[in-house]
Scaffold this motif. Structure first.
Motif, PDB file in Angstrom:
ATOM      1  N   CYS A  22       0.852  -1.187   0.000  1.00 58.95           N
ATOM      2  CA  CYS A  22       0.000   0.000   0.000  1.00 58.95           C
ATOM      3  C   CYS A  22       0.886   1.234   0.000  1.00 58.95           C
ATOM      4  CB  CYS A  22      -0.908  -0.002   1.231  1.00 58.95           C
ATOM      5  SG  CYS A  22      -1.830   1.542   1.473  1.00 58.95           S
ATOM      6  N   ARG A  23       0.531   2.211  -0.816  1.00 56.66           N
ATOM      7  CA  ARG A  23       1.336   3.426  -0.922  1.00 56.66           C
ATOM      8  C   ARG A  23       1.272   4.270   0.347  1.00 56.66           C
ATOM      9  NH1 ARG A  23      -1.639   3.008  -5.738  1.00 56.66           N
ATOM     10  NH2 ARG A  23      -0.408   2.657  -7.628  1.00 56.66           N
ATOM     11  N   GLN A  24       0.249   4.049   1.168  1.00 54.63           N
ATOM     12  CA  GLN A  24       0.076   4.876   2.361  1.00 54.63           C
ATOM     13  C   GLN A  24       0.575   4.202   3.638  1.00 54.63           C
ATOM     14  OE1 GLN A  24      -3.841   6.606   2.723  1.00 54.63           O
ATOM     15  NE2 GLN A  24      -3.938   7.198   0.573  1.00 54.63           N
ATOM     16  N   CYS A  25       0.116   2.973   3.902  1.00 55.97           N
ATOM     17  CA  CYS A  25       0.484   2.325   5.162  1.00 55.97           C
ATOM     18  C   CYS A  25       1.584   1.288   5.007  1.00 55.97           C
ATOM     19  CB  CYS A  25      -0.742   1.685   5.809  1.00 55.97           C
ATOM     20  SG  CYS A  25      -1.360   0.218   4.935  1.00 55.97           S
ATOM     21  N   GLY A  26       1.888   0.907   3.763  1.00 57.23           N
ATOM     22  CA  GLY A  26       2.940  -0.068   3.526  1.00 57.23           C
ATOM     23  C   GLY A  26       2.516  -1.508   3.702  1.00 57.23           C
ATOM     24  N   GLY A  27       1.241  -1.744   3.996  1.00 57.33           N
ATOM     25  CA  GLY A  27       0.758  -3.108   4.173  1.00 57.33           C
ATOM     26  C   GLY A  27       0.773  -3.890   2.869  1.00 57.33           C
ATOM     27  N   SER A  28       0.972  -5.202   2.970  1.00 56.65           N
ATOM     28  CA  SER A  28       0.981  -6.072   1.798  1.00 56.65           C
ATOM     29  C   SER A  28      -0.444  -6.514   1.496  1.00 56.65           C
ATOM     30  CB  SER A  28       1.872  -7.290   2.061  1.00 56.65           C
ATOM     31  OG  SER A  28       1.842  -8.177   0.961  1.00 56.65           O
ATOM     32  N   ARG A  29      -0.930  -6.170   0.311  1.00 54.72           N
ATOM     33  CA  ARG A  29      -2.324  -6.433  -0.043  1.00 54.72           C
ATOM     34  C   ARG A  29      -2.431  -6.909  -1.493  1.00 54.72           C
ATOM     35  NH1 ARG A  29      -2.347  -5.570   4.776  1.00 54.72           N
ATOM     36  NH2 ARG A  29      -3.503  -3.940   5.895  1.00 54.72           N
ATOM     37  N   MET A  30      -3.599  -7.452  -1.814  1.00 57.29           N
ATOM     38  CA  MET A  30      -3.919  -7.823  -3.187  1.00 57.29           C
ATOM     39  C   MET A  30      -4.950  -6.837  -3.732  1.00 57.29           C
ATOM     40  SD  MET A  30      -3.506  -9.853  -5.792  1.00 57.29           S
ATOM     41  CE  MET A  30      -2.799 -11.406  -5.250  1.00 57.29           C
ATOM     42  N   PHE A  31      -4.632  -6.157  -4.807  1.00 61.65           N
ATOM     43  CA  PHE A  31      -5.496  -5.225  -5.524  1.00 61.65           C
ATOM     44  C   PHE A  31      -5.641  -3.870  -4.828  1.00 61.65           C
ATOM     45  CE2 PHE A  31      -7.689  -9.366  -6.750  1.00 61.65           C
ATOM     46  CZ  PHE A  31      -6.909  -9.540  -7.875  1.00 61.65           C
ATOM     47  N   TYR A  32      -6.019  -3.867  -3.556  1.00 60.96           N
ATOM     48  CA  TYR A  32      -6.265  -2.606  -2.857  1.00 60.96           C
ATOM     49  C   TYR A  32      -6.010  -2.786  -1.363  1.00 60.96           C
ATOM     50  CZ  TYR A  32     -10.638  -5.067  -1.935  1.00 60.96           C
ATOM     51  OH  TYR A  32     -11.563  -6.012  -1.564  1.00 60.96           O
ATOM     52  N   PRO A  82      -5.931   1.821  -4.067  1.00 65.34           N
ATOM     53  CA  PRO A  82      -5.296   0.714  -4.784  1.00 65.34           C
ATOM     54  C   PRO A  82      -3.848   0.551  -4.323  1.00 65.34           C
ATOM     55  CG  PRO A  82      -6.423   2.213  -6.299  1.00 65.34           C
ATOM     56  CD  PRO A  82      -6.365   2.900  -4.973  1.00 65.34           C
ATOM     57  N   VAL A  83      -3.317  -0.669  -4.428  1.00 60.56           N
ATOM     58  CA  VAL A  83      -1.927  -0.905  -4.040  1.00 60.56           C
ATOM     59  C   VAL A  83      -0.994  -0.530  -5.185  1.00 60.56           C
ATOM     60  CG1 VAL A  83      -2.449  -2.666  -2.324  1.00 60.56           C
ATOM     61  CG2 VAL A  83      -2.151  -3.323  -4.726  1.00 60.56           C
ATOM     62  N   GLY A  84       0.311  -0.711  -4.952  1.00 60.42           N
ATOM     63  CA  GLY A  84       1.317  -0.204  -5.873  1.00 60.42           C
ATOM     64  C   GLY A  84       1.239  -0.719  -7.292  1.00 60.42           C
ATOM     65  N   ASN A  85       0.834  -1.986  -7.497  1.00 63.47           N
ATOM     66  CA  ASN A  85       0.800  -2.527  -8.854  1.00 63.47           C
ATOM     67  C   ASN A  85      -0.563  -2.372  -9.530  1.00 63.47           C
ATOM     68  OD1 ASN A  85      -0.609  -4.399  -7.375  1.00 63.47           O
ATOM     69  ND2 ASN A  85       0.573  -6.194  -8.049  1.00 63.47           N
ATOM     70  N   VAL A  86      -1.415  -1.533  -8.957  1.00 60.19           N
ATOM     71  CA  VAL A  86      -2.719  -1.227  -9.564  1.00 60.19           C
ATOM     72  C   VAL A  86      -2.808   0.288  -9.740  1.00 60.19           C
ATOM     73  CG1 VAL A  86      -5.228  -1.385  -9.328  1.00 60.19           C
ATOM     74  CG2 VAL A  86      -3.776  -3.234  -8.465  1.00 60.19           C
ATOM     75  N   PRO A  87      -2.437   0.805 -10.916  1.00 60.07           N
ATOM     76  CA  PRO A  87      -2.460   2.256 -11.144  1.00 60.07           C
ATOM     77  C   PRO A  87      -3.851   2.846 -10.912  1.00 60.07           C
ATOM     78  CG  PRO A  87      -1.274   1.137 -12.911  1.00 60.07           C
ATOM     79  CD  PRO A  87      -1.929   0.072 -12.092  1.00 60.07           C
ATOM     80  N   THR A  88      -3.905   3.906 -10.130  1.00 61.62           N
ATOM     81  CA  THR A  88      -5.184   4.525  -9.786  1.00 61.62           C
ATOM     82  C   THR A  88      -5.959   4.960 -11.021  1.00 61.62           C
ATOM     83  OG1 THR A  88      -4.237   5.315  -7.700  1.00 61.62           O
ATOM     84  CG2 THR A  88      -6.265   6.374  -8.448  1.00 61.62           C
ATOM     85  N   GLU A  89      -5.250   5.448 -12.032  1.00 62.66           N
ATOM     86  CA  GLU A  89      -5.932   5.950 -13.226  1.00 62.66           C
ATOM     87  C   GLU A  89      -6.603   4.844 -14.033  1.00 62.66           C
ATOM     88  OE1 GLU A  89      -1.494   5.489 -14.166  1.00 62.66           O
ATOM     89  OE2 GLU A  89      -2.748   6.277 -12.534  1.00 62.66           O
ATOM     90  N   GLN A  90      -6.289   3.586 -13.750  1.00 60.54           N
ATOM     91  CA  GLN A  90      -6.919   2.477 -14.461  1.00 60.54           C
ATOM     92  C   GLN A  90      -8.103   1.886 -13.696  1.00 60.54           C
ATOM     93  OE1 GLN A  90      -4.249  -0.444 -16.236  1.00 60.54           O
ATOM     94  NE2 GLN A  90      -2.562   1.032 -16.233  1.00 60.54           N
ATOM     95  N   ILE A  91      -8.425   2.495 -12.565  1.00 58.68           N
ATOM     96  CA  ILE A  91      -9.585   2.075 -11.782  1.00 58.68           C
ATOM     97  C   ILE A  91     -10.754   2.998 -12.129  1.00 58.68           C
ATOM     98  CG2 ILE A  91     -10.525   1.748  -9.465  1.00 58.68           C
ATOM     99  CD1 ILE A  91      -8.286  -0.180 -10.261  1.00 58.68           C
ATOM    100  N   PRO A  92     -11.912   2.468 -12.505  1.00 60.97           N
ATOM    101  CA  PRO A  92     -13.045   3.330 -12.874  1.00 60.97           C
ATOM    102  C   PRO A  92     -13.541   4.152 -11.695  1.00 60.97           C
ATOM    103  CG  PRO A  92     -13.754   1.043 -12.675  1.00 60.97           C
ATOM    104  CD  PRO A  92     -12.256   1.026 -12.598  1.00 60.97           C
ATOM    105  N   CYS A  93     -14.078   5.312 -12.004  1.00 64.44           N
ATOM    106  CA  CYS A  93     -14.679   6.182 -10.988  1.00 64.44           C
ATOM    107  C   CYS A  93     -16.158   6.340 -11.335  1.00 64.44           C
ATOM    108  CB  CYS A  93     -13.986   7.540 -10.959  1.00 64.44           C
ATOM    109  SG  CYS A  93     -14.556   8.634  -9.637  1.00 64.44           S
ATOM    110  N   VAL A  94     -17.023   5.933 -10.424  1.00 67.33           N
ATOM    111  CA  VAL A  94     -18.461   5.900 -10.684  1.00 67.33           C
ATOM    112  C   VAL A  94     -19.133   7.113 -10.049  1.00 67.33           C
ATOM    113  CG1 VAL A  94     -20.559   4.509 -10.537  1.00 67.33           C
ATOM    114  CG2 VAL A  94     -18.316   3.382 -10.614  1.00 67.33           C
TER     115      VAL A  94
END
Length: 304
Positions: A58-68, A75-87
């Motif tokens: 995680c870019r903020q807390c450093g925790g190890s996560r899947m997807f977010y 989103p975590v480091g390997n999931v670019p925020t700009e590729q996540i839809p915004c509803v």
């Protein structure tokens, strides 16, 4: 640890943002195989790549996560925020989470990730102030006093009219002043009838079903109009044993409420505007379904 690449759904890598058109004769069989088949989703290629590469920080807390990160709602480091839809949602959503609800098992964070401008999550006993707003806020919760979405406008209108009468009947205020005050505040009977009720906010409870009554019976929520989703069925992989299939996960409840509200209250044809609320949910559903279908031991916790 991530699920092995062999259980990744075999879908096209092309952007699948357009709805899949299905012949009526095929609808029943497809729905039974995959109830999320015909959603209008943004490309999930970013999730497929993240699943193959494994957990990330995680870019903020450093925790190890899947997807977010379910703690920071990002989103975590390997999931670019700009590729996540915004509803964009037509209503504000408040989620009241039970303190014993495990963050990593909750789908409430999906709503915050995908509609950050419209969704807020509170941990009980922290509840927003709804006093005096019961004409514009509803609680989605089943019960003997709950109503269907189709009846929401009617019951909100009754509450508006009741407030108008109560203000006009205030004997401590001169009639002329009382009439002016109710008109100015928008509570006048004729004025409210002309404008019609306006739902502004919807409250959901995020908890195991055995813990929900503690929150639903809280005096701060007790006066809210309760709405029940009576015709929708869950496909949640953590469905609680012994509960009916109409008991939905949090993200399912939010999604189906908005879909039904769009059609039944706004009287508009639904064209997939809120389908991306199930962006993460549908991907996880297929991962677990495919893992179980291939004979592997499906472990939902590996998605956390």
């Amino acid at each position: 640890m991530a699920l092995s690449p062999s259980v990744v759904p075999q879908e096209s890598k092309e952007d699948n943002a357009n709805c899949v058109e299905t012949k009526p004769s095929q609808t029943a069989s497809i729905a039974s195989e995959d109830p999320l088949q015909n959603l209008c989703l943004a490309s999930q290629e970013v999730l497929r790549k993240a699943q193959q590469s494994g957990r990330s920080r995680c870019r903020q807390c450093g925790g190890s996560r899947m997807f977010y990160c379910y703690t920071c709602c990002v989103p975590v480091g390997n999931v670019p925020t700009e590729q996540i839809p915004c509803v964009q949602l037509p209503l504000k959503i408040d989620i009241i989470k039970h303190p014993n609800e495990t963050d990593g098992k909750s789908t409430a964070v999906h709503a915050k990730l995908l509609a950050p401008d419209s969704v807020n999550i509170y941990t009980y006993p922290c509840i927003p102030e709804y006093e005096g707003k019961d004409h514009e806020v509803v609680l989605v919760f089943p019960g003997p006093q709950s109503i269907s979405i189709e009846d929401v406008s009617f019951h909100l209108q009754k509450r508006i009219e009741s407030k108008g009468r109560n203000k006009a009947d205030n004997l401590d205020v001169p009639p002329r002043k009382a009439r002016r005050t109710t008109d100015e505040e928008g509570w006048g009977l004729h004025e409210s009838t002309r404008q019609g009720p306006e739902l502004k906010r919807v409250v959901f409870i995020d908890s195991t079903w055995s813990q929900t009554n503690q929150i639903a019976s809280d005096e701060r929520l007790r006066e809210l109009l309760q709405v029940e989703l009576r015709t929708r069925k869950t496909c949640f992989w953590r469905h609680q044993k012994g509960k009916p299939d109409t008991f939905l996960s949090t993200i399912e409840a939010i999604y189906y409420f908005l879909v039904d509200y769009h059609s039944a209250v706004q009287k508009e044809k639904y064209r997939g505007q809120y389908d991306n609320l199930l962006f993460f949910y549908s991907f996880m559903y297929r991962l677990i379904k495919n893992a179980r279908g291939s004979g592997e031991k499906a472990k939902p916790q590996l998605l956390q």
